[in-house]
Design an enzyme around this catalytic site. Structure first.
Site, PDB file in Angstrom:
ATOM      1  N   GLY A 160     -27.987  35.531  54.384  1.00  0.00           N
ATOM      2  CA  GLY A 160     -27.410  35.169  55.676  1.00  0.00           C
ATOM      3  C   GLY A 160     -27.745  33.734  56.024  1.00  0.00           C
ATOM      4  O   GLY A 160     -26.951  33.023  56.622  1.00  0.00           O
ATOM      5  N   ARG A 173     -24.157  51.437  47.668  1.00  0.00           N
ATOM      6  CA  ARG A 173     -23.701  50.201  47.023  1.00  0.00           C
ATOM      7  C   ARG A 173     -23.789  50.295  45.497  1.00  0.00           C
ATOM      8  O   ARG A 173     -23.356  49.377  44.801  1.00  0.00           O
ATOM      9  CB  ARG A 173     -24.538  49.018  47.522  1.00  0.00           C
ATOM     10  CG  ARG A 173     -24.397  48.803  49.029  1.00  0.00           C
ATOM     11  CD  ARG A 173     -24.235  47.358  49.398  1.00  0.00           C
ATOM     12  NE  ARG A 173     -25.259  46.511  48.887  1.00  0.00           N
ATOM     13  CZ  ARG A 173     -26.079  45.767  49.646  1.00  0.00           C
ATOM     14  NH1 ARG A 173     -25.985  45.813  50.956  1.00  0.00           N
ATOM     15  NH2 ARG A 173     -26.953  44.976  49.097  1.00  0.00           N
ATOM     16  N   GLY A 183     -23.733  41.090  49.831  1.00  0.00           N
ATOM     17  CA  GLY A 183     -24.304  42.342  49.320  1.00  0.00           C
ATOM     18  C   GLY A 183     -23.516  42.858  48.123  1.00  0.00           C
ATOM     19  O   GLY A 183     -22.293  42.742  48.088  1.00  0.00           O
ATOM     20  N   ILE A 216     -18.516  47.249  50.922  1.00  0.00           N
ATOM     21  CA  ILE A 216     -18.419  48.684  51.210  1.00  0.00           C
ATOM     22  C   ILE A 216     -18.045  48.906  52.668  1.00  0.00           C
ATOM     23  O   ILE A 216     -17.640  49.988  53.040  1.00  0.00           O
ATOM     24  CB  ILE A 216     -19.733  49.432  50.866  1.00  0.00           C
ATOM     25  CG1 ILE A 216     -20.886  48.992  51.769  1.00  0.00           C
ATOM     26  CG2 ILE A 216     -20.082  49.290  49.404  1.00  0.00           C
ATOM     27  CD1 ILE A 216     -22.038  49.996  51.773  1.00  0.00           C
ATOM     28  N   ASP A 217     -18.218  47.870  53.508  1.00  0.00           N
ATOM     29  CA  ASP A 217     -17.878  48.026  54.936  1.00  0.00           C
ATOM     30  C   ASP A 217     -16.361  47.994  55.164  1.00  0.00           C
ATOM     31  O   ASP A 217     -15.877  48.404  56.209  1.00  0.00           O
ATOM     32  CB  ASP A 217     -18.520  46.904  55.764  1.00  0.00           C
ATOM     33  CG  ASP A 217     -20.040  46.993  55.774  1.00  0.00           C
ATOM     34  OD1 ASP A 217     -20.579  47.975  55.236  1.00  0.00           O
ATOM     35  OD2 ASP A 217     -20.688  46.086  56.332  1.00  0.00           O
ATOM     36  N   SER A 232     -19.689  35.555  53.458  1.00  0.00           N
ATOM     37  CA  SER A 232     -19.852  34.621  52.336  1.00  0.00           C
ATOM     38  C   SER A 232     -18.549  33.890  52.035  1.00  0.00           C
ATOM     39  O   SER A 232     -18.573  32.714  51.665  1.00  0.00           O
ATOM     40  CB  SER A 232     -20.395  35.308  51.096  1.00  0.00           C
ATOM     41  OG  SER A 232     -20.012  36.630  51.012  1.00  0.00           O
TER      42      SER A 232
HETATM   43  O1  F6P Z   1     -22.319  44.412  54.317  1.00  0.00           O
HETATM   44  C1  F6P Z   1     -22.649  45.408  53.447  1.00  0.00           C
HETATM   45  C2  F6P Z   1     -23.928  46.080  53.848  1.00  0.00           C
HETATM   46  O2  F6P Z   1     -24.102  47.067  52.875  1.00  0.00           O
HETATM   47  C3  F6P Z   1     -23.951  46.647  55.256  1.00  0.00           C
HETATM   48  O3  F6P Z   1     -23.257  47.851  55.386  1.00  0.00           O
HETATM   49  C4  F6P Z   1     -25.429  46.771  55.503  1.00  0.00           C
HETATM   50  O4  F6P Z   1     -25.745  46.713  56.861  1.00  0.00           O
HETATM   51  C5  F6P Z   1     -25.972  45.575  54.806  1.00  0.00           C
HETATM   52  O5  F6P Z   1     -25.051  45.242  53.777  1.00  0.00           O
HETATM   53  C6  F6P Z   1     -27.356  45.793  54.232  1.00  0.00           C
HETATM   54  O6  F6P Z   1     -27.790  44.618  53.654  1.00  0.00           O
HETATM   55  P1  F6P Z   1     -29.133  44.438  52.822  1.00  0.00           P
HETATM   56  O7  F6P Z   1     -28.764  44.573  51.380  1.00  0.00           O
HETATM   57  O8  F6P Z   1     -29.575  43.069  53.172  1.00  0.00           O
HETATM   58  O9  F6P Z   1     -30.079  45.500  53.250  1.00  0.00           O
END
Ligand code: F6P
Length: 368
Positions: A83, A293, A17, A149-150, A127
């Site tokens: 994923g 993000r 992400g 960001i996590d 990743s």
């Molecule tokens: O891992 C970062 C993250 O922003 C998580 O906090 C969130 O659950 C996920 O990515 C969301 O991913 P996507 O961009 O696939 O919606």
């Protein structure tokens, strides 16, 4: 440090992400590599760039940074966080599914065709783990740079993107507080954080929230209600509550977004339930989502991106390989990739200083 390496050409890619600070990190890697006299190839869309035929990449030059990319969110190289790493996006936008064997083979061919001596991977825990396996099989040196960001990449105190996201959560709470105050409301803010609550907790502390619920800390619904009653009894008629998207309901269930695979909806759960309490709580929901993000990286993320990016190049120049650049106890250092990836994610631990701070403030963060 290991023996000096003869590096002529490296690749750089972003994987997982996106978040704020990726472009600053790409720039830092490129600039530091140019200083060494190396060529840099920017690989598009994470592994896709090396797997797709024709491959998707770009020879980087200083002119790539004559435009303000490095000040912006997103990633100028593109990324991929499906994923399912064997599902590849092609240049025309369609997808093809490869066997794992074919995937590894194409990756190796890609590295060989571009004559890359090393690959700098700017990615999260998932990743980085995949890229590390791929690079090992392709026999190419890898240096990992943590971003997310996590903030749940093991071995580093902080990852690129986290500070900016914390600021966004804080800013949202600042803005929600005025409406909460004007209308005597309880504002529930749902933030990201798949399995770790670092973002929720730090954002909640900075944004002066009253309640913060995260996946790592068990909680009791009645205690949440009790906390809100205490606030009201103290004479304050509004409150701020932060919930991390990965939090389970009091019944122990995860709540998924409509796409069925990312989390989302736990905030709505609380709004529904709290609204039904006899206290007649006036509750509203805000889901921050991908806003967290985006945006320009804050100074802390830019500095971290520059520190990580330039350090990665220095590591390669010194002959190192298969290392993850980290910030540990305020010090810039590196650890072997295999050690860093042993632990799946780094959760908020019971002795985390943030937990202590929140408790000292009287914030409800789950069971004592
Ligand atoms: O891992 C970062 C993250 O922003 C998580 O906090 C969130 O659950 C996920 O990515 C969301 O991913 P996507 O961009 O696939 O919606």
């Amino acid at each position: 440090m290991a023996k000096k390496a003869q590096i002529k050409r490296i690749g750089v890619l972003t994987s997982g992400g996106d978040c704020a600070g990726l472009n600053t990190a790409i720039r830092a890697v490129c600039m530091a590599a140019f200083q060494q006299g190396w060529e840099v190839y920017g690989i598009h869309n994470a592994t896709d760039g090396l797997i797709a035929r024709p491959m998707m990449y770009k020879k980087m030059s200083v002119l790539d940074f004559a435009v303000p990319y490095a000040r912006l969110g997103g990633t100028m190289l593109g990324s991929n966080n499906t994923g399912v790493f064997t599902r590849q996006k092609k240049a025309d936008g369609s997808y093809e599914k490869l066997t794992e064997k074919e995937f590894f083979k194409r990756f190796k061919e890609g590295i060989e065709q571009l004559k890359l001596d090393a690959l700098v991977v700017i990615g999260g825990d998932g990743s980085t783990a995949i890229m590390s396996r791929l690079c090992k099989t392709a026999n190419v040196k890898m240096i990992g740079i943590p971003k997310t960001i996590d903030n749940d990449v093991p071995a580093t105190d902080e990852a690129i993107g986290f500070s900016t996201a914390c600021n966004i959560v804080m800013d949202a709470l600042d803005k929600l507080d005025t409406t909460a105050d004007s209308h005597e409301r309880i504002m529930v803010l749902e933030v990201m954080g798949r399995t770790a609550g670092h973002l929720a907790l730090r954002g909640a502390i900075a944004g002066l929230a009253d309640i913060c619920l995260i996946p790592e800390r068990p909680y009791n619904y009645d205690e949440v209600v009790q906390k809100l009653r205490e606030i009201r009894a103290s004479g304050r008629t509004h409150a701020l509550m932060v919930v991390a998207e990965g939090l389970k309901t009091p019944e122990g269930k995860n709540v998924y977004a409509s796409n069925g695979h990312t989390f989302g909806g736990i905030g709505q759960y609380f709004v529904n339930r709290l609204s039904e309490e006899p206290d007649k709580f006036n509750v509203r929901l805000t889901v921050l989502g991908h806003v967290q993000r985006g945006g320009s990286p804050v100074a802390m993320d830019r500095l971290l991106a520059v520190a990580f990016g330039t350090y990665a190049v220095r590591l390669l120049a010194s002959g190192a390989k298969n290392r993850l650049v980290v910030l540990k106890n305020g010090k810039l250092t590196d650890v072997p990739l295999r050690h860093a990836l042993k632990i799946a994610i780094s959760p908020v631990k019971p002795n985390d200083p943030m937990v202590k701070m929140a408790k000292s403030l009287g914030m409800y963060i789950g069971h004592k």
